[in-house]
Design a protein around this motif. Sequence first.
Motif, PDB file in Angstrom:
ATOM      1  N   PRO A  19       0.804  -1.229   0.000  1.00 32.68           N
ATOM      2  CA  PRO A  19       0.000   0.000   0.000  1.00 32.68           C
ATOM      3  C   PRO A  19       0.842   1.285   0.000  1.00 32.68           C
ATOM      4  O   PRO A  19       0.334   2.347  -0.351  1.00 32.68           O
ATOM      5  CB  PRO A  19      -0.811  -0.095   1.294  1.00 32.68           C
ATOM      6  CG  PRO A  19      -0.882  -1.533   1.603  1.00 32.68           C
ATOM      7  CD  PRO A  19       0.420  -2.109   1.113  1.00 32.68           C
ATOM      8  N   ALA A  20       2.110   1.211   0.361  1.00 31.57           N
ATOM      9  CA  ALA A  20       2.961   2.405   0.363  1.00 31.57           C
ATOM     10  C   ALA A  20       3.544   2.712  -1.010  1.00 31.57           C
ATOM     11  O   ALA A  20       4.137   3.768  -1.198  1.00 31.57           O
ATOM     12  CB  ALA A  20       4.087   2.232   1.379  1.00 31.57           C
ATOM     13  N   MET A  21       3.382   1.814  -1.951  1.00 32.58           N
ATOM     14  CA  MET A  21       3.956   2.030  -3.272  1.00 32.58           C
ATOM     15  C   MET A  21       3.425   3.277  -3.981  1.00 32.58           C
ATOM     16  O   MET A  21       4.182   3.944  -4.674  1.00 32.58           O
ATOM     17  CB  MET A  21       3.759   0.788  -4.142  1.00 32.58           C
ATOM     18  CG  MET A  21       4.638  -0.376  -3.709  1.00 32.58           C
ATOM     19  SD  MET A  21       4.340  -1.876  -4.625  1.00 32.58           S
ATOM     20  CE  MET A  21       4.931  -1.428  -6.233  1.00 32.58           C
ATOM     21  N   PRO A  22       2.153   3.663  -3.832  1.00 37.44           N
ATOM     22  CA  PRO A  22       1.695   4.902  -4.489  1.00 37.44           C
ATOM     23  C   PRO A  22       2.364   6.176  -3.959  1.00 37.44           C
ATOM     24  O   PRO A  22       2.220   7.240  -4.557  1.00 37.44           O
ATOM     25  CB  PRO A  22       0.197   4.935  -4.207  1.00 37.44           C
ATOM     26  CG  PRO A  22      -0.179   3.521  -3.987  1.00 37.44           C
ATOM     27  CD  PRO A  22       1.017   2.886  -3.329  1.00 37.44           C
ATOM     28  N   LEU A  23       3.103   6.077  -2.865  1.00 42.97           N
ATOM     29  CA  LEU A  23       3.841   7.250  -2.382  1.00 42.97           C
ATOM     30  C   LEU A  23       4.918   7.690  -3.367  1.00 42.97           C
ATOM     31  O   LEU A  23       5.448   8.798  -3.265  1.00 42.97           O
ATOM     32  CB  LEU A  23       4.480   6.962  -1.026  1.00 42.97           C
ATOM     33  CG  LEU A  23       3.526   6.776   0.144  1.00 42.97           C
ATOM     34  CD1 LEU A  23       4.300   6.373   1.387  1.00 42.97           C
ATOM     35  CD2 LEU A  23       2.753   8.042   0.395  1.00 42.97           C
ATOM     36  N   ALA A  24       5.215   6.846  -4.335  1.00 44.19           N
ATOM     37  CA  ALA A  24       6.210   7.182  -5.345  1.00 44.19           C
ATOM     38  C   ALA A  24       5.673   8.183  -6.363  1.00 44.19           C
ATOM     39  O   ALA A  24       6.456   8.880  -7.016  1.00 44.19           O
ATOM     40  CB  ALA A  24       6.679   5.917  -6.052  1.00 44.19           C
ATOM     41  N   VAL A  25       4.366   8.272  -6.500  1.00 40.79           N
ATOM     42  CA  VAL A  25       3.772   9.129  -7.534  1.00 40.79           C
ATOM     43  C   VAL A  25       4.133  10.606  -7.363  1.00 40.79           C
ATOM     44  O   VAL A  25       4.545  11.255  -8.331  1.00 40.79           O
ATOM     45  CB  VAL A  25       2.240   8.914  -7.592  1.00 40.79           C
ATOM     46  CG1 VAL A  25       1.574   9.903  -8.521  1.00 40.79           C
ATOM     47  CG2 VAL A  25       1.937   7.491  -8.012  1.00 40.79           C
ATOM     48  N   PRO A  26       4.003  11.191  -6.152  1.00 37.48           N
ATOM     49  CA  PRO A  26       4.368  12.613  -6.039  1.00 37.48           C
ATOM     50  C   PRO A  26       5.838  12.884  -6.370  1.00 37.48           C
ATOM     51  O   PRO A  26       6.152  13.930  -6.971  1.00 37.48           O
ATOM     52  CB  PRO A  26       4.078  12.960  -4.574  1.00 37.48           C
ATOM     53  CG  PRO A  26       3.153  11.915  -4.091  1.00 37.48           C
ATOM     54  CD  PRO A  26       3.415  10.700  -4.904  1.00 37.48           C
ATOM     55  N   TYR A  27       6.714  11.963  -6.007  1.00 32.80           N
ATOM     56  CA  TYR A  27       8.123  12.154  -6.331  1.00 32.80           C
ATOM     57  C   TYR A  27       8.353  12.078  -7.841  1.00 32.80           C
ATOM     58  O   TYR A  27       9.149  12.829  -8.399  1.00 32.80           O
ATOM     59  CB  TYR A  27       8.989  11.128  -5.614  1.00 32.80           C
ATOM     60  CG  TYR A  27       9.118  11.398  -4.141  1.00 32.80           C
ATOM     61  CD1 TYR A  27       9.874  12.471  -3.682  1.00 32.80           C
ATOM     62  CD2 TYR A  27       8.504  10.587  -3.200  1.00 32.80           C
ATOM     63  CE1 TYR A  27       9.990  12.731  -2.334  1.00 32.80           C
ATOM     64  CE2 TYR A  27       8.618  10.843  -1.849  1.00 32.80           C
ATOM     65  CZ  TYR A  27       9.366  11.917  -1.424  1.00 32.80           C
ATOM     66  OH  TYR A  27       9.477  12.175  -0.096  1.00 32.80           O
ATOM     67  N   ALA A  28       7.647  11.174  -8.510  1.00 35.10           N
ATOM     68  CA  ALA A  28       7.780  11.072  -9.963  1.00 35.10           C
ATOM     69  C   ALA A  28       7.246  12.330 -10.638  1.00 35.10           C
ATOM     70  O   ALA A  28       7.857  12.843 -11.587  1.00 35.10           O
ATOM     71  CB  ALA A  28       7.043   9.840 -10.474  1.00 35.10           C
ATOM     72  N   LEU A  29       6.132  12.843 -10.148  1.00 37.22           N
ATOM     73  CA  LEU A  29       5.585  14.076 -10.721  1.00 37.22           C
ATOM     74  C   LEU A  29       6.518  15.259 -10.487  1.00 37.22           C
ATOM     75  O   LEU A  29       6.673  16.123 -11.368  1.00 37.22           O
ATOM     76  CB  LEU A  29       4.204  14.364 -10.127  1.00 37.22           C
ATOM     77  CG  LEU A  29       3.107  13.369 -10.519  1.00 37.22           C
ATOM     78  CD1 LEU A  29       1.820  13.685  -9.767  1.00 37.22           C
ATOM     79  CD2 LEU A  29       2.884  13.371 -12.013  1.00 37.22           C
ATOM     80  N   ALA A  30       7.140  15.306  -9.321  1.00 35.73           N
ATOM     81  CA  ALA A  30       8.100  16.382  -9.046  1.00 35.73           C
ATOM     82  C   ALA A  30       9.306  16.279  -9.972  1.00 35.73           C
ATOM     83  O   ALA A  30       9.813  17.302 -10.457  1.00 35.73           O
ATOM     84  CB  ALA A  30       8.545  16.333  -7.584  1.00 35.73           C
ATOM     85  N   ALA A  31       9.763  15.065 -10.244  1.00 35.48           N
ATOM     86  CA  ALA A  31      10.890  14.878 -11.161  1.00 35.48           C
ATOM     87  C   ALA A  31      10.514  15.325 -12.573  1.00 35.48           C
ATOM     88  O   ALA A  31      11.309  15.973 -13.262  1.00 35.48           O
ATOM     89  CB  ALA A  31      11.343  13.424 -11.163  1.00 35.48           C
ATOM     90  N   ILE A  32       9.300  14.973 -13.006  1.00 39.50           N
ATOM     91  CA  ILE A  32       8.842  15.383 -14.332  1.00 39.50           C
ATOM     92  C   ILE A  32       8.734  16.903 -14.424  1.00 39.50           C
ATOM     93  O   ILE A  32       9.138  17.517 -15.420  1.00 39.50           O
ATOM     94  CB  ILE A  32       7.492  14.707 -14.656  1.00 39.50           C
ATOM     95  CG1 ILE A  32       7.690  13.200 -14.818  1.00 39.50           C
ATOM     96  CG2 ILE A  32       6.845  15.309 -15.897  1.00 39.50           C
ATOM     97  CD1 ILE A  32       6.400  12.419 -14.861  1.00 39.50           C
TER      98      ILE A  32
END
Length: 106
Positions: A40-53
């Motif tokens: 369940p913690a895997m979606p925490l990666a989305v904000p970091y990916a969006l920040a990188a983009i």
Amino acid sequence: MFEFILAATARSYFFMRRFMPTAIVIDAINTRRGLKWGVPAMPLAVPYALAAIYCRSQIEAGGPGWLNLLVILCLWNTLKPLLIGPISLLKLIVVRVREAVACQGP
């Protein structure tokens, strides 16, 4: 000189482990009670990916070059939750099997 480098490395490591959000989450997941929260913690990666983009688009639009460091940092923090999910699932399976064997007894 070597002692100074070693001390600085150790202090920065412990600072990162104590105050950085992804390190805190991963430390919490790596406990026995937290293993079930890896997937369940895997979606925490989305904000970091969006920040990188976003940072990458700013760089391509003529932004400052130091944003490349933020891109690398965000990508690193994206990988951590993505990898801890399957790893914690495997650890949980191993722990549950060991507990089941221990409950069987001799």
